[in-house]
Design a protein around this motif. Structure first.
Motif, short mmCIF file in Angstrom:
data_model
loop_
_atom_site.label_atom_id
_atom_site.label_comp_id
_atom_site.label_asym_id
_atom_site.label_seq_id
_atom_site.Cartn_x
_atom_site.Cartn_y
_atom_site.Cartn_z
N VAL A 1 -3.41 -2.23 -5.35
CA VAL A 1 -4.02 -0.30 -5.19
C VAL A 1 -3.94 0.52 -6.33
O VAL A 1 -4.44 1.42 -6.01
CB VAL A 1 -2.93 -0.22 -4.37
CG1 VAL A 1 -3.14 1.44 -3.08
CG2 VAL A 1 -3.35 -1.57 -2.83
N SER B 1 0.95 4.42 -2.88
CA SER B 1 0.12 5.22 -2.72
C SER B 1 1.16 6.75 -2.45
O SER B 1 0.49 7.88 -1.81
CB SER B 1 -0.77 5.47 -0.93
OG SER B 1 0.19 4.65 -0.34
N THR C 1 -0.46 -6.58 -3.91
CA THR C 1 -0.74 -5.84 -2.90
C THR C 1 -0.70 -4.49 -3.92
O THR C 1 -1.70 -4.08 -3.83
CB THR C 1 -0.43 -5.79 -1.43
OG1 THR C 1 -0.76 -6.93 -1.08
CG2 THR C 1 -1.36 -4.30 -0.98
N TYR D 1 0.56 -1.25 -0.03
CA TYR D 1 -0.39 0.02 -0.53
C TYR D 1 0.88 1.14 0.03
O TYR D 1 0.37 1.85 -1.19
CB TYR D 1 -0.67 -0.07 1.12
CG TYR D 1 -1.31 1.36 1.19
CD1 TYR D 1 -2.70 2.05 0.57
CD2 TYR D 1 -1.20 2.43 2.44
CE1 TYR D 1 -3.57 2.85 0.43
CE2 TYR D 1 -1.91 3.73 2.78
CZ TYR D 1 -2.88 3.68 1.99
OH TYR D 1 -3.83 5.20 1.42
N MET E 1 -6.02 4.57 4.36
CA MET E 1 -5.71 2.92 4.17
C MET E 1 -6.29 1.99 4.05
O MET E 1 -6.51 1.24 3.48
CB MET E 1 -4.88 2.77 5.23
CG MET E 1 -3.36 1.29 4.74
SD MET E 1 -2.46 0.74 5.97
CE MET E 1 -3.03 0.86 7.52
N LEU F 1 -7.69 -0.05 0.97
CA LEU F 1 -7.81 -1.72 1.37
C LEU F 1 -9.06 -2.99 1.26
O LEU F 1 -8.97 -3.41 0.77
CB LEU F 1 -6.65 -2.40 2.92
CG LEU F 1 -5.18 -1.85 2.65
CD1 LEU F 1 -4.59 -2.20 4.00
CD2 LEU F 1 -4.35 -2.54 1.34
#
Length: 228
Positions: A121, A51, A117, A47, A143, A147
């Motif tokens: 994302v 991000s 992941t 993540y 977050m 998620l």
């Protein structure tokens, strides 16, 4: 001969052979423990990489993708050197133990979990995080919101990590030592029994491995609502 071996394998499965099911227990226990350790760290890293913009981000993504292609036997070799008696972590005495086996599986699972992941994302609608920030959500809340939106992608990451860990043989052989009742996993047992010409137990363990894969992936389909 093949038919006889397959028949003997199913007889072995039905007989409740203690040695066979101990191998399955060791495999499942170590794999699940490794995923329990690796998943929170990997999901957070995936993540964070997806991000945030930072110097060297492309390099980090590239290295993560490259690590997916590393042979598990190479990871086992590096970990063996670290955990061996003259190595930097030799005082832990993890070599040829379940702790060392779990450590190797964590290292194998991490790149898979991070990469999947990260991809999940990145594929999410960026307006989701922007809206949460506009409404005053904290970084942690943002977050969790993102998620939750990509939860099926994260689930797929966990299942892929589990599949890579439970099916690998190189690292488990080198770090675990294939010790009966302690570090002998399904894959190392299959390799050992096949080399000895004992095909029945190898086939039986292969059937168990396929059954585990079918059950886990079937569970993901049910969670996604694709199965009717």
């Amino acid at each position: 001969m093949l038919i006889d071996a397959i028949g003997a394998a199913f007889v072995l499965l039905g007989s409740g052979d203690a040695a066979l099911w101990r191998i399955v227990q060791v495999s499942l226990t170590t794999c699940l423990l490794a995923l329990l350790i690796a998943t929170p760290v990997a999901v957070w890293l995936g993540y964070a990489i997806a991000s945030r913009l930072f110097f060297g981000r492309r390099m980090v993504i590239w290295l993560t993708q490259v690590s997916l292609s590393l042979p598990t036997v190479l990871i086992g070799l590096l970990l063996y050197l670290v955990l061996s008696r003259p190595g930097p972590a030799g005082q832990l005495h993890w070599l040829f133990s379940q702790s060392g086996l779990v450590a190797g599986q964590v290292l194998i699972a991490l790149p898979v979990l991070i990469a999947f992941t990260l991809a999940a994302v990145q594929a999410a609608d960026p307006r989701l995080a922007e809206t949460a920030i506009t409404l005053g959500a904290s970084h942690t809340r943002v977050m969790w919101t993102v998620l939750r939106e990509v939860r099926f992608g994260v689930m797929a990451a966990i299942i892929s990590g589990f599949g890579r860990v439970i099916s690998e043989v190189g690292c488990a052989m080198m770090v675990g030592g294939n010790i009966a009742g302690e570090t002998r996993t399904i894959t190392t047992a299959i390799a050992l029994e096949t080399s000895k010409g004992e095909f029945a137990q190898g086939i039986a363990l292969g059937v168990v491995l396929i059954a585990i894969a079918l059950i886990i992936n079937g569970g993901l389909l049910l969670l996604q609502g694709d199965a009717r």
